[in-house]
Design a protein around this motif. Structure first.
Motif, PDB file in Angstrom:
ATOM      1  N   GLN A 133       0.849  -1.187   0.000  1.00 18.04           N
ATOM      2  CA  GLN A 133       0.000   0.000   0.000  1.00 18.04           C
ATOM      3  C   GLN A 133       0.887   1.239   0.000  1.00 18.04           C
ATOM      4  OE1 GLN A 133      -3.125  -0.150   3.075  1.00 18.04           O
ATOM      5  NE2 GLN A 133      -2.681  -2.332   3.309  1.00 18.04           N
ATOM      6  N   GLU A 134       0.440   2.270  -0.704  1.00 23.52           N
ATOM      7  CA  GLU A 134       1.233   3.503  -0.702  1.00 23.52           C
ATOM      8  C   GLU A 134       1.123   4.166   0.663  1.00 23.52           C
ATOM      9  OE1 GLU A 134       2.661   7.147  -3.391  1.00 23.52           O
ATOM     10  OE2 GLU A 134       0.814   6.146  -3.994  1.00 23.52           O
ATOM     11  N   LEU A 135       2.282   4.543   1.199  1.00 17.95           N
ATOM     12  CA  LEU A 135       2.299   5.088   2.557  1.00 17.95           C
ATOM     13  C   LEU A 135       1.551   6.411   2.645  1.00 17.95           C
ATOM     14  CD1 LEU A 135       3.253   4.436   5.384  1.00 17.95           C
ATOM     15  CD2 LEU A 135       5.412   5.605   4.879  1.00 17.95           C
ATOM     16  N   ASP A 136       1.536   7.195   1.575  1.00 16.28           N
ATOM     17  CA  ASP A 136       0.755   8.435   1.587  1.00 16.28           C
ATOM     18  C   ASP A 136      -0.722   8.146   1.827  1.00 16.28           C
ATOM     19  OD1 ASP A 136       2.133  11.044   1.074  1.00 16.28           O
ATOM     20  OD2 ASP A 136       3.041   9.862  -0.521  1.00 16.28           O
ATOM     21  N   GLU A 137      -1.216   7.058   1.262  1.00 12.93           N
ATOM     22  CA  GLU A 137      -2.604   6.671   1.488  1.00 12.93           C
ATOM     23  C   GLU A 137      -2.811   6.235   2.933  1.00 12.93           C
ATOM     24  OE1 GLU A 137      -5.479   6.477  -0.536  1.00 12.93           O
ATOM     25  OE2 GLU A 137      -4.303   7.830  -1.792  1.00 12.93           O
ATOM     26  N   VAL A 138      -1.883   5.448   3.444  1.00 16.84           N
ATOM     27  CA  VAL A 138      -1.995   4.963   4.824  1.00 16.84           C
ATOM     28  C   VAL A 138      -1.933   6.129   5.803  1.00 16.84           C
ATOM     29  CG1 VAL A 138      -0.967   3.463   6.573  1.00 16.84           C
ATOM     30  CG2 VAL A 138      -0.948   2.758   4.166  1.00 16.84           C
ATOM     31  N   ALA A 139      -1.013   7.069   5.535  1.00 23.02           N
ATOM     32  CA  ALA A 139      -0.833   8.216   6.429  1.00 23.02           C
ATOM     33  C   ALA A 139      -1.853   9.317   6.181  1.00 23.02           C
ATOM     34  CB  ALA A 139       0.578   8.776   6.262  1.00 23.02           C
ATOM     35  N   LYS A 140      -2.689   9.140   5.157  1.00 22.19           N
ATOM     36  CA  LYS A 140      -3.730  10.110   4.807  1.00 22.19           C
ATOM     37  C   LYS A 140      -3.154  11.490   4.485  1.00 22.19           C
ATOM     38  CE  LYS A 140      -7.571   7.825   7.217  1.00 22.19           C
ATOM     39  NZ  LYS A 140      -6.879   6.542   7.357  1.00 22.19           N
ATOM     40  N   THR A 141      -2.044  11.504   3.770  1.00 21.31           N
ATOM     41  CA  THR A 141      -1.488  12.762   3.285  1.00 21.31           C
ATOM     42  C   THR A 141      -2.474  13.389   2.298  1.00 21.31           C
ATOM     43  OG1 THR A 141       0.712  11.752   3.372  1.00 21.31           O
ATOM     44  CG2 THR A 141       0.505  13.843   2.181  1.00 21.31           C
ATOM     45  N   PRO A 142      -2.867  14.658   2.471  1.00 21.89           N
ATOM     46  CA  PRO A 142      -3.755  15.287   1.484  1.00 21.89           C
ATOM     47  C   PRO A 142      -3.152  15.181   0.085  1.00 21.89           C
ATOM     48  CG  PRO A 142      -3.516  16.682   3.423  1.00 21.89           C
ATOM     49  CD  PRO A 142      -2.524  15.577   3.584  1.00 21.89           C
ATOM     50  N   VAL A 143      -3.981  14.884  -0.895  1.00 23.39           N
ATOM     51  CA  VAL A 143      -3.453  14.635  -2.233  1.00 23.39           C
ATOM     52  C   VAL A 143      -2.688  15.840  -2.778  1.00 23.39           C
ATOM     53  CG1 VAL A 143      -5.137  12.859  -2.834  1.00 23.39           C
ATOM     54  CG2 VAL A 143      -5.686  15.260  -3.264  1.00 23.39           C
ATOM     55  N   GLU A 144      -3.084  17.045  -2.398  1.00 24.04           N
ATOM     56  CA  GLU A 144      -2.389  18.237  -2.898  1.00 24.04           C
ATOM     57  C   GLU A 144      -0.983  18.375  -2.322  1.00 24.04           C
ATOM     58  OE1 GLU A 144      -6.746  18.743  -3.126  1.00 24.04           O
ATOM     59  OE2 GLU A 144      -5.380  18.313  -1.447  1.00 24.04           O
ATOM     60  N   GLU A 145      -0.699  17.672  -1.212  1.00 24.70           N
ATOM     61  CA  GLU A 145       0.619  17.789  -0.579  1.00 24.70           C
ATOM     62  C   GLU A 145       1.529  16.628  -0.942  1.00 24.70           C
ATOM     63  OE1 GLU A 145       1.160  20.635   0.682  1.00 24.70           O
ATOM     64  OE2 GLU A 145      -0.967  21.183   0.549  1.00 24.70           O
ATOM     65  N   ARG A 146       1.141  15.814  -1.899  1.00 27.60           N
ATOM     66  CA  ARG A 146       1.953  14.682  -2.322  1.00 27.60           C
ATOM     67  C   ARG A 146       2.795  15.085  -3.528  1.00 27.60           C
ATOM     68  NH1 ARG A 146      -2.601   9.772  -1.957  1.00 27.60           N
ATOM     69  NH2 ARG A 146      -3.404  10.371   0.108  1.00 27.60           N
ATOM     70  N   TYR A 147       3.939  15.671  -3.251  1.00 28.72           N
ATOM     71  CA  TYR A 147       4.833  16.048  -4.344  1.00 28.72           C
ATOM     72  C   TYR A 147       6.274  16.041  -3.869  1.00 28.72           C
ATOM     73  CZ  TYR A 147       4.841  20.852  -2.379  1.00 28.72           C
ATOM     74  OH  TYR A 147       4.951  21.944  -1.559  1.00 28.72           O
ATOM     75  N   THR A 148       7.173  15.690  -4.775  1.00 30.51           N
ATOM     76  CA  THR A 148       8.613  15.647  -4.487  1.00 30.51           C
ATOM     77  C   THR A 148       9.425  16.217  -5.642  1.00 30.51           C
ATOM     78  OG1 THR A 148       8.804  13.419  -5.433  1.00 30.51           O
ATOM     79  CG2 THR A 148       8.357  13.565  -3.057  1.00 30.51           C
ATOM     80  N   TYR A 149       8.755  16.813  -6.622  1.00 33.47           N
ATOM     81  CA  TYR A 149       9.439  17.177  -7.863  1.00 33.47           C
ATOM     82  C   TYR A 149       8.620  18.259  -8.559  1.00 33.47           C
ATOM     83  CZ  TYR A 149      12.241  16.051 -12.094  1.00 33.47           C
ATOM     84  OH  TYR A 149      13.105  16.082 -13.152  1.00 33.47           O
ATOM     85  N   LEU A 150       9.292  19.149  -9.285  1.00 31.65           N
ATOM     86  CA  LEU A 150       8.622  20.162 -10.095  1.00 31.65           C
ATOM     87  C   LEU A 150       8.926  19.905 -11.561  1.00 31.65           C
ATOM     88  CD1 LEU A 150       9.356  23.502  -8.174  1.00 31.65           C
ATOM     89  CD2 LEU A 150       7.364  22.020  -7.975  1.00 31.65           C
TER      90      LEU A 150
END
Length: 613
Positions: free
Chosen positions: A543-560
């Motif tokens: 499972q993607e950890l962002d989903e498990v941790a409930k990171t808001p979708v707008e804050e899921r970024y690591t790159y521009l």
């Protein structure tokens, strides 16, 4: 602008002559002019802006029944000295469709201008205000009617705008919206920078219109089926000045007036004069992680992941990478690193060892923190893993031997394929620890091989598994504003194979022990909602950890990239870890920095997990 382009492609020149057309009729309600290649006479319009290689002309006879633009670019410098903004002129010309690459959308323009007549001067030139009412809001989700609702859908390049030449629908599709304004003088208020300037000083912005995907920094995050067509690129100023090079994500910018055009694969606005920063987002820099390991305890073990961008022993960024690990990531117990080059970097001499690179990084961390790391990696075959020729990038682990160790260490070689079996103690054992996953598979041609490892706490009671990945690049992709629909997601087929090979290995561990604790992290070079990672999740059981941790979708970024804050770097965990308390933070130490201050093109991430039995 056009003098900088190297390739000229145009519609075949015809010999017919058309009289008394308006500019709106020349543009027509589609992407390609119905009069392409024809000579036209008596074209009347007001000069709205001038550039170094031509000028922009607005019709005095607007067609309000069509979505066609009532303005057009007149290419050529012959008459630039004779005209001024506000002149009402008439001229004869040839209608042309121009693009510098067959992957780009055509720009309708007038060329070979002749028989110029200045009819009057000092006519008012009022720009169209974008974003001042709902009718002037760019569409916020779809780029084109040929994308099947998703710019990441496959197969790519199944249709081309230049072939289909659709009727414009600027209320539904972003590309249609900007095409309907091609050549037009526009104004924008309330600008927010949603990218850093590229090497030409061009910066993506949004204005005072409704948007989707806005993150807390002010950028626009790419989400499932929404890649933000409401953004627009601000290009080179028409007065010859330079846009600022130090614009940062989220900066507010002063209002602009400029002309809409198509160049180098993107719709853009060429401002009359350069951008100016009005304010900087606060705080100016990111805070360190709050996720800290709890000593030697297994229930709060921190793990970091970082693409360190072609790191060599002599890289000028190496001390800063060490500083990021110490000060911003707070020295995680284990680090998943990508893009570790060999000991002499991009010298193509057969050297593959990265011992000096990793030792230099470990020593820099120790000098800054007194924390001692060890490292684990497997060398590649020379020039077989992509990246800079001779650089031999690979994935590697740093770990703190005062907290964890390899479980039954037994490193594999460059070509040894790792395997999983059930050990005498009833837990899965890796044939090679660490070892590469199926390194001879065609999936990894000219790409990094994942490195699997098994770890244990120092008491030997808690075993967990990691897979460090760096999937194939997106090289060979096409512009999201381009002619090819859906746009080409470069390397997607290879990444799909890589995802499946990696997932198959992970699923073997879970088949032997459904409660196994597995962490897969690194630079996947792909989005969670694209086919390769959809397949990876389905086949691996993670499972993607962002989903498990409930990171808001707008804050899921690591790159521009272009207009989008994107997530290429991910952490996935097995069900037994997902069922326990977790923490995850993306540390935007690079995406929030200026171009001059960023250390890597990726942000690192930190996770806090419970690996106890």
């Amino acid at each position: 602008m056009k003098l900088l382009l190297s390739l000229f492609v145009s519609v075949t020149i015809l010999t017919s002559i058309s009289f008394g057309l308006t500019i709106g009729q020349i543009n027509g309600p589609r992407y390609l002019s119905p009069y392409a290649g024809q000579n036209v006479t008596g074209i009347r319009g007001i000069v709205t802006a001038k550039g170094p290689s031509g000028f922009f002309l607005r019709s005095v006879e607007e067609d309000l029944r069509s979505d066609a633009s009532n303005s057009i670019y007149v290419f050529g410098s012959t008459f630039l000295r004779n005209i001024t903004v506000g002149n009402l002129i008439a001229l004869d010309a040839t209608v042309a469709e121009y693009r510098s690459s067959t992957a780009y959308i055509y720009l309708t323009e007038l060329t070979n201008a002749r028989n110029l007549k200045i009819l009057s001067s000092l006519n008012p030139v009022v720009p169209i205000a974008i974003g001042q009412n709902f009718a002037t809001y760019p569409p916020a989700q779809q780029f084109s009617g040929f994308d099947n609702g998703d710019v990441l859908s496959i197969p790519n390049n199944s249709s081309q705008i230049s072939v289909k030449n659709p009727v414009l629908d600027p209320t539904q599709y972003g590309l249609d919206f900007w095409e309907s304004l091609s050549g037009e003088l526009v104004s924008i208020q309330g600008l927010t920078a949603i990218s850093k300037p590229n090497s030409f000083g061009d910066t993506w912005i949004t204005g005072s219109w409704n948007v989707t995907g806005r993150n807390g920094r002010g950028g626009m995050t790419m989400t499932d089926r929404d890649s933000n067509p409401e953004a627009i690129l601000i290009g080179a100023p028409l007065d010859g000045s330079d846009n600022p090079a130090d614009i940062r994500l989220g900066d507010s910018l002063e209002d602009i007036t400029g002309v809409v055009t198509q160049a180098f694969g993107f719709y853009r606005i060429l401002p009359l004069t350069s951008l100016a920063v009005a304010g900087t987002k606060i705080p100016a820099s990111v805070a360190p992680t709050t996720l800290l390991s709890n000593g030697t305890s297994c229930n709060q073990l921190s793990m970091g992941a970082y693409n360190v961008e072609n790191l060599t022993p002599t890289s000028t960024i190496l001390p800063s990478i060490a500083k990021h690990i110490v000060e911003y990531l707070k020295a995680p117990t284990i680090m998943f690193l990508q893009e570790i080059q060999d000991d002499n970097g991009a010298v193509n001499d057969g050297v593959v060892s990265a011992n000096l690179t990793l030792t230099t990084l470990v020593n820099s961390i120790k000098a800054q923190s007194n924390i001692t790391y060890a490292y684990a990696t497997v060398n590649p075959v020379s020039n077989s893993d992509g990246g800079e020729p001779g650089g031999n990038i690979r994935v590697a682990y740093l770990y703190q031997p005062s907290r964890i160790r390899l479980h039954n260490a037994n490193p594999g070689s460059s070509t040894d394929a790792n395997a999983v079996s059930l050990g005498s103690d009833g837990i899965p054992e890796l044939k090679y620890n660490p070892g590469r996953i199926d390194p001879l598979s065609a999936a990894w041609s000219a790409s990094r091989k994942p490195l699997a490892a098994a770890w244990e706490t120092l008491d030997g009671r808690n075993v967990f598994y990691t897979v460090n990945v760096h999937f194939g690049s997106k090289g060979g992709g096409s512009s999201i504003h381009g002619d090819l629909r859906t746009p080409v997601n470069g390397g997607v087929a290879n990444r799909l194979m890589q995802a499946n090979v990696t997932a198959d290995f992970i699923s073997q561990i879970l088949a032997l022990s459904p409660s196994a604790k597995i962490i897969t992290a690194g630079d996947f070079n792909e989005f969670s909602f694209a086919p390769p990672l959809i397949s990876f999740v389905s086949l691996s059981g993670l499972q993607e950890l962002d989903e498990v941790a409930k990171t808001p979708v707008e804050e899921r970024y690591t790159y521009l990239y272009d207009m989008n804050c994107q997530q290429l770097d991910h952490i996935f965990v097995s069900p037994s870890l997902a069922a326990r308390p977790v923490g995850l933070e993306h540390i935007h130490v690079n995406t929030w920095a200026s171009v001059q201050d960023q250390i890597s093109d990726h942000d690192p991430s930190v996770a806090l997990l419970d690996v106890c039995e």
